[in-house]
Design a protein around this motif. Structure first.
Motif, PDB file in Angstrom:
ATOM      1  N   ASP A  21       0.728  -1.149   0.037  1.00 10.40           N
ATOM      2  CA  ASP A  21       0.128  -0.061  -0.032  1.00 10.40           C
ATOM      3  C   ASP A  21       0.696   1.219  -0.062  1.00 10.40           C
ATOM      4  O   ASP A  21       1.876   1.425   0.975  1.00 10.40           O
ATOM      5  CB  ASP A  21      -0.836  -0.033   0.998  1.00 10.40           C
ATOM      6  CG  ASP A  21      -1.934   1.098   1.147  1.00 10.40           C
ATOM      7  OD1 ASP A  21      -1.724   1.958   0.217  1.00 10.40           O
ATOM      8  OD2 ASP A  21      -2.771   1.429   2.326  1.00 10.40           O
TER       9      ASP A  21
ATOM     10  N   SER B 110       0.905   3.268   3.365  1.00 11.83           N
ATOM     11  CA  SER B 110       1.583   2.857   4.566  1.00 11.83           C
ATOM     12  C   SER B 110       2.965   2.193   4.417  1.00 11.83           C
ATOM     13  O   SER B 110       3.460   1.260   5.124  1.00 11.83           O
ATOM     14  CB  SER B 110       0.541   1.761   5.045  1.00 11.83           C
ATOM     15  OG  SER B 110       0.608   0.626   4.135  1.00 11.83           O
TER      16      SER B 110
ATOM     17  N   ASN C  22       6.828   1.460   4.414  1.00 13.37           N
ATOM     18  CA  ASN C  22       7.998   1.912   5.203  1.00 13.37           C
ATOM     19  C   ASN C  22       8.939   1.088   4.877  1.00 13.37           C
ATOM     20  O   ASN C  22       9.024   0.128   4.775  1.00 13.37           O
ATOM     21  CB  ASN C  22       7.526   1.314   6.724  1.00 13.37           C
ATOM     22  CG  ASN C  22       8.379   1.944   7.654  1.00 13.37           C
ATOM     23  OD1 ASN C  22       9.473   2.233   7.431  1.00 13.37           O
ATOM     24  ND2 ASN C  22       8.092   1.793   8.911  1.00 13.37           N
TER      25      ASN C  22
END
Length: 266
Positions: free
Chosen positions: A25, A28, A30
Motif C-alpha cells: 500500500d 503505509s 515503510n
C-alpha cells in the motif's frame, strides 16, 4: 553448482524486493519493513504506474520495433555486400562502418542535439519518438552490419552466390531469393540486440525528447522523481518497463544463442 546458486540469489534478490514493494500500500509503505511480505496486498501502485507509463510504453514499442527492423534490414544489405559482393575499397568502408560503434554517445550528444533542434525549426513534426527512431536506426547500422557480414561470410557458402550468378541473377535478386530466406538466425540476433538497445535507452531520450513525448525510460525517471517518492508505484513501473524485453528474451532466447553460433565458425 554452489557458485551458480550464489549468483542466482544475487540476481533474483532485487527482483524479490521489486515484487514485494510493488504490491504494498503506497500510503503505509515503510522502508524499515521493505523486505517483509506486505500485510495488506494492494495493486494501487500498479494502477498508478500503468496510468503514468501507458502512453510512454506505446511510444517505446513503436520506437524499438521500427528502429530494430529498419536497422536490421539495412545491416543485412550491408553485410551481404561486404561479405559476398566486395568492391574496390570495401574493406575501408567496412572499417569506417565499425568505427561508428566505438564513438561514445556522450561525445556526440551536444552537436547531435543542436542538429536535431535546427531540423525541428523547419519541421515541427520531427520530434519525440520520430527523432529517436532515426537516431537508433542510424547508430544501429554498424553493429547490424557486423553481425550480418560475419554471418554471411561464415554460414552462407559462396558457391550458392556463384551459382545464382551463373543463372543470371543479379546482386539484389540473389539477396532476395537466396540469401534472405536463410538469414533468420542473424535477424533474430540483430533484432533482439537492437530492440533491447532502443527500449532501454535513456541518454538519447534525455537530450532529444521530453517526458511527454519520450520513451518509457524517460517517463519512468519522471515517475521516480520528487522529494516524496512513491516506492510501490516506482517498483511497479520498473517491472512494467522491463516486461517487453523480458518477453522478447524468453520467446527468442534460444534462437539468439543459435544465431550467434551460426556466424561464429565456418
Amino acid at each position: 553448482m554452489l557458485l551458480l546458486v550464489v549468483f542466482a540469489v544475487m540476481i533474483l534478490t532485487p527482483l524479490y524486493l521489486l515484487l514485494l514493494t510493488s504490491f504494498k500500500d503506497p500510503a503505509s509503505f515503510n522502508q524499515a519493513t521493505a523486505w517483509f511480505l506486505p500485510q495488506d496486498w494492494s495493486v494501487d501502485g500498479w494502477v498508478k504506474a500503468w496510468d503514468r507509463l501507458a502512453p510512454a510504453v506505446a511510444r517505446s514499442l513503436l520506437l524499438a520495433t521500427v528502429a530494430s527492423v529498419v536497422s536490421s534490414l539495412l545491416g543485412s544489405l550491408n553485410g551481404y555486400v561486404f561479405a559476398k559482393w566486395p568492391f574496390p575499397g570495401s574493406h575501408v568502408v567496412f572499417v569506417l562502418f565499425l568505427f561508428g560503434m566505438f564513438i561514445p554517445y556522450q561525445a556526440i550528444m551536444i552537436p547531435l542535439q543542436a542538429l536535431m533542434l535546427s531540423v525541428q525549426s523547419s519541421a515541427p513534426w520531427f520530434e519525440g519518438i520520430v527523432v529517436l527512431i532515426l537516431v537508433h536506426t542510424v547508430y544501429g547500422i554498424p553493429i547490424c552490419s557486423l553481425i550480418f557480414r560475419n554471418y554471411y561470410a561464415t554460414a552462407v557458402p559462396t558457391e550458392i552466390i556463384e551459382a545464382a550468378r551463373v543463372d543470371g541473377a543479379g546482386a539484389f535478386r540473389t539477396y532476395l531469393r537466396v540469401v534472405l530466406p536463410v538469414s533468420i538466425p542473424a535477424f533474430v540476433v540483430a533484432l533482439i540486440w537492437q530492440f533491447t538497445s532502443a527500449w532501454n535507452d535513456f541518454l538519447f531520450a534525455l537530450f532529444l525528447t521530453t517526458p511527454n513525448n519520450g520513451p518509457v525510460t524517460y517517463a519512468l525517471q519522471a515517475l521516480a522523481g520528487g522529494q516524496n517518492p512513491d516506492y510501490p508505484s516506482i517498483m511497479a513501473g520498473v517491472l512494467v518497463a522491463s516486461l517487453p524485453t523480458l518477453i522478447v528474451y524468453i520467446a527468442l532466447g534460444k534462437y539468439f544463442v543459435s544465431g550467434l553460433m551460426s556466424g561464429s565458425v565456418k
